[in-house]
Design a protein around this motif. Structure first.
Motif, PDB file in Angstrom:
ATOM      1  N   ALA A 153       0.837  -1.202   0.000  1.00 28.08           N
ATOM      2  CA  ALA A 153       0.000   0.000   0.000  1.00 28.08           C
ATOM      3  C   ALA A 153       0.866   1.243   0.000  1.00 28.08           C
ATOM      4  O   ALA A 153       2.008   1.236   0.471  1.00 28.08           O
ATOM      5  N   VAL A 154       0.296   2.310  -0.525  1.00 28.40           N
ATOM      6  CA  VAL A 154       0.880   3.652  -0.437  1.00 28.40           C
ATOM      7  C   VAL A 154      -0.024   4.473   0.463  1.00 28.40           C
ATOM      8  O   VAL A 154      -1.249   4.446   0.313  1.00 28.40           O
ATOM      9  N   THR A 155       0.562   5.209   1.409  1.00 30.56           N
ATOM     10  CA  THR A 155      -0.207   6.153   2.212  1.00 30.56           C
ATOM     11  C   THR A 155       0.333   7.553   1.961  1.00 30.56           C
ATOM     12  O   THR A 155       1.540   7.754   1.805  1.00 30.56           O
ATOM     13  N   THR A 156      -0.561   8.529   1.912  1.00 31.66           N
ATOM     14  CA  THR A 156      -0.150   9.900   1.641  1.00 31.66           C
ATOM     15  C   THR A 156      -1.277  10.862   1.992  1.00 31.66           C
ATOM     16  O   THR A 156      -2.443  10.468   2.090  1.00 31.66           O
ATOM     17  N   ASN A 157      -0.909  12.112   2.181  1.00 34.51           N
ATOM     18  CA  ASN A 157      -1.895  13.186   2.340  1.00 34.51           C
ATOM     19  C   ASN A 157      -2.029  14.007   1.058  1.00 34.51           C
ATOM     20  O   ASN A 157      -2.810  14.955   1.009  1.00 34.51           O
ATOM     21  N   ASP A 158      -1.254  13.646   0.046  1.00 35.77           N
ATOM     22  CA  ASP A 158      -1.206  14.372  -1.215  1.00 35.77           C
ATOM     23  C   ASP A 158      -2.308  13.864  -2.143  1.00 35.77           C
ATOM     24  O   ASP A 158      -2.216  12.766  -2.691  1.00 35.77           O
ATOM     25  N   SER A 159      -3.346  14.674  -2.328  1.00 36.43           N
ATOM     26  CA  SER A 159      -4.496  14.239  -3.122  1.00 36.43           C
ATOM     27  C   SER A 159      -4.128  14.004  -4.594  1.00 36.43           C
ATOM     28  O   SER A 159      -4.635  13.074  -5.231  1.00 36.43           O
ATOM     29  N   GLU A 160      -3.242  14.833  -5.128  1.00 34.75           N
ATOM     30  CA  GLU A 160      -2.827  14.670  -6.525  1.00 34.75           C
ATOM     31  C   GLU A 160      -2.065  13.363  -6.717  1.00 34.75           C
ATOM     32  O   GLU A 160      -2.304  12.629  -7.679  1.00 34.75           O
ATOM     33  N   LEU A 161      -1.138  13.082  -5.804  1.00 39.08           N
ATOM     34  CA  LEU A 161      -0.363  11.841  -5.897  1.00 39.08           C
ATOM     35  C   LEU A 161      -1.274  10.634  -5.766  1.00 39.08           C
ATOM     36  O   LEU A 161      -1.154   9.660  -6.525  1.00 39.08           O
ATOM     37  N   ALA A 162      -2.189  10.677  -4.806  1.00 38.66           N
ATOM     38  CA  ALA A 162      -3.116   9.558  -4.606  1.00 38.66           C
ATOM     39  C   ALA A 162      -3.926   9.299  -5.865  1.00 38.66           C
ATOM     40  O   ALA A 162      -4.084   8.146  -6.293  1.00 38.66           O
ATOM     41  N   LYS A 163      -4.425  10.344  -6.473  1.00 39.00           N
ATOM     42  CA  LYS A 163      -5.256  10.206  -7.677  1.00 39.00           C
ATOM     43  C   LYS A 163      -4.469   9.522  -8.800  1.00 39.00           C
ATOM     44  O   LYS A 163      -4.989   8.628  -9.487  1.00 39.00           O
ATOM     45  N   VAL A 164      -3.215   9.925  -8.981  1.00 41.27           N
ATOM     46  CA  VAL A 164      -2.395   9.336 -10.037  1.00 41.27           C
ATOM     47  C   VAL A 164      -2.100   7.870  -9.746  1.00 41.27           C
ATOM     48  O   VAL A 164      -2.187   7.017 -10.640  1.00 41.27           O
ATOM     49  N   ILE A 165      -1.783   7.549  -8.484  1.00 43.99           N
ATOM     50  CA  ILE A 165      -1.437   6.160  -8.147  1.00 43.99           C
ATOM     51  C   ILE A 165      -2.658   5.248  -8.254  1.00 43.99           C
ATOM     52  O   ILE A 165      -2.536   4.095  -8.679  1.00 43.99           O
ATOM     53  N   TYR A 166      -3.842   5.750  -7.897  1.00 48.10           N
ATOM     54  CA  TYR A 166      -5.059   4.955  -8.099  1.00 48.10           C
ATOM     55  C   TYR A 166      -5.163   4.518  -9.564  1.00 48.10           C
ATOM     56  O   TYR A 166      -5.587   3.398  -9.863  1.00 48.10           O
ATOM     57  N   SER A 167      -4.788   5.410 -10.473  1.00 51.14           N
ATOM     58  CA  SER A 167      -4.840   5.076 -11.900  1.00 51.14           C
ATOM     59  C   SER A 167      -3.663   4.201 -12.316  1.00 51.14           C
ATOM     60  O   SER A 167      -3.844   3.204 -13.026  1.00 51.14           O
ATOM     61  N   LEU A 168      -2.461   4.563 -11.894  1.00 53.23           N
ATOM     62  CA  LEU A 168      -1.259   3.829 -12.315  1.00 53.23           C
ATOM     63  C   LEU A 168      -1.327   2.349 -11.948  1.00 53.23           C
ATOM     64  O   LEU A 168      -0.867   1.492 -12.710  1.00 53.23           O
ATOM     65  N   ARG A 169      -1.893   2.035 -10.772  1.00 46.88           N
ATOM     66  CA  ARG A 169      -1.944   0.636 -10.335  1.00 46.88           C
ATOM     67  C   ARG A 169      -2.874  -0.206 -11.209  1.00 46.88           C
ATOM     68  O   ARG A 169      -2.847  -1.433 -11.177  1.00 46.88           O
ATOM     69  N   ASN A 170      -3.754   0.468 -11.971  1.00 45.61           N
ATOM     70  CA  ASN A 170      -4.795  -0.211 -12.740  1.00 45.61           C
ATOM     71  C   ASN A 170      -4.692   0.177 -14.220  1.00 45.61           C
ATOM     72  O   ASN A 170      -5.617   0.714 -14.802  1.00 45.61           O
ATOM     73  N   TYR A 171      -3.506  -0.099 -14.786  1.00 45.43           N
ATOM     74  CA  TYR A 171      -3.238   0.172 -16.211  1.00 45.43           C
ATOM     75  C   TYR A 171      -3.294   1.651 -16.577  1.00 45.43           C
ATOM     76  O   TYR A 171      -3.463   2.006 -17.744  1.00 45.43           O
ATOM     77  N   GLY A 172      -3.180   2.529 -15.586  1.00 41.22           N
ATOM     78  CA  GLY A 172      -3.258   3.956 -15.872  1.00 41.22           C
ATOM     79  C   GLY A 172      -4.660   4.415 -16.167  1.00 41.22           C
ATOM     80  O   GLY A 172      -4.883   5.436 -16.835  1.00 41.22           O
ATOM     81  N   SER A 173      -5.634   3.682 -15.633  1.00 48.25           N
ATOM     82  CA  SER A 173      -7.042   3.942 -15.953  1.00 48.25           C
ATOM     83  C   SER A 173      -7.840   4.299 -14.708  1.00 48.25           C
ATOM     84  O   SER A 173      -7.811   3.578 -13.717  1.00 48.25           O
ATOM     85  N   GLU A 174      -8.544   5.420 -14.790  1.00 46.68           N
ATOM     86  CA  GLU A 174      -9.472   5.785 -13.720  1.00 46.68           C
ATOM     87  C   GLU A 174     -10.874   5.293 -14.069  1.00 46.68           C
ATOM     88  O   GLU A 174     -11.619   4.830 -13.210  1.00 46.68           O
TER      89      GLU A 174
END
Length: 366
Positions: A200-221
């Motif tokens: 898991a990744v933990t962070t308070n950075d909303s921009e970073l979290a949003k990108v990693i949510y996509s990156l982990r899943n083929y870069g797809s939101e």
């Protein structure tokens, strides 16, 4: 034989709950990024005191995705330098390389085995963009100093917390409850371990979290719409279910580890054994209890003959590995000394009082 780590015994108390969760997940018919993953992400973020937790395939991927996330956000670019302790497990360094970044190795303190903040400044160049702080063996690195250096030099801070679930800074906040991001591993042998790989990744950075949510899943939101060149690295639904069961007991199990560590530190009396340094705060969760000794092979053989299993974390420093040939000519004497002398003793929540008594007595007779 007292095993170094008895995973079967550690997981036995959860067996009935595991079976129930297995049936629940099977019955749901949803096996990837379902409610169990969402629940764990919420639970672990709350536990760590961060806004976001993103479940990924393993701890290595967690680190890689943090760096790739920063690259996507324009906060780093390929070829940038990342300062990292020279004595870390090689995965920390491989993650930097996997993200097309350049590891810059820095010696640790011999007393703590964590990166020496006083040596970081001399390694900072115009290409340095981040510090990877590794909380080795379960003890927090000197984050106050590291954060000061990062702020003064406009550097990102990434925490490799693969061995430090639940470590507490200054008696008040869980690890990664800062402006940094942290990577966790839930490999079965960790303080919070799944029954397979997970991270898991933990962070308070909303921009970073949003990108990693996509990156982990083929870069797809949104399914079939790809914003980035991503990967397939998703925390498994079933492993998340198991972690949800175990998380409420993590603090209690960490305290059991600290209790054993206190006994080792107060009762082992042998000049041939150098015990770890600890200030008795909750900044250490003793994923490993690591000592140093001049004649490691002899001590390891002695303990094995007396029915005590030990492990070396780690026998070869990263800069001497074949995989990192470009670093083979570098000299890190403190790192080399650590890797030549360290030996890990059994420590886990299921180690009995009698077993601790026996280990202490055998060590004192050495």
């Amino acid at each position: 034989m007292i095993p170094f780590l008895d995973l079967k015994k550690i997981n036995e108390p959860y067996e009935t709950a595991f079976q129930e969760k297995l049936k629940s997940v099977l019955d749901s018919g949803w096996y990837i990024l379902g409610n169990e993953v969402k629940e764990f992400e919420t639970n672990f973020a709350n536990y760590c005191g961060t806004k976001y937790c993103i479940g990924v395939g393993n701890g290595f991927d967690a680190l890689v995705l943090i760096f790739k996330g920063y690259i996507q956000l324009g906060k780093m670019q390929k070829g940038d330098e990342v300062i990292v302790p020279a004595n870390t497990y090689i995965a920390s360094i491989l993650a930097i390389l996997q993200a097309d970044l350049v590891p810059v190795l820095v010696e640790p303190k011999l007393e703590t085995y964590n990166i020496n903040p006083d040596l970081i400044i001399s390694k900072i160049t115009s290409k340095t963009k981040a510090i990877l702080a590794v909380h080795l063996y379960g003890q927090l690195a000197e984050m106050d100093k590291i954060n000061e250096i990062s702020m003064a030099n406009d550097l990102l801070v990434v925490e490799d917390a693969a061995q430090a679930h639940g470590a507490v800074s200054n008696q008040k906040s869980k690890i990664s409850n800062q402006k940094s991001s942290a990577a966790y591993s839930f490999y079965p042998g960790k303080n919070l371990g799944a029954l397979g790989d997970g991270g898991a990744v933990t962070t308070n950075d909303s921009e970073l979290a949003k990108v990693i949510y996509s990156l982990r899943n083929y870069g797809s939101e949104t399914k079939y719409y790809n914003d980035y060149i991503g990967v397939n690295s998703r925390l498994d639904e079933l492993q998340a279910a198991f972690l949800n069961i175990k998380l409420p007991n993590l603090d209690r199990e960490n305290e059991q580890r600290r209790t054993i560590a206190k006994r080792y530190l107060s009762e082992i009396k042998n000049e041939k054994i150098i015990l770890p340094n600890w200030d008795f705060s909750n900044n250490h969760v003793f994923h490993l209890f690591v000592i140093r000794t001049k004649n490691r092979t002899d001590l390891k053989d002695y303990l094995n003959k007396n029915g005590i299993q030990t492990v070396i974390h780690y026998p070869i420093p990263p800069h001497n590995q074949n995989a990192l040939k470009e670093y083979n000519n570098l000299s890190f004497p403190i790192t080399q000394k650590i890797h030549d002398e360290v030996l890990s003793f059994p420590i886990s929540p299921v180690l009995t009082i009698a077993e601790v008594d026996f280990i202490v007595s055998i060590l004192n007779e050495y």
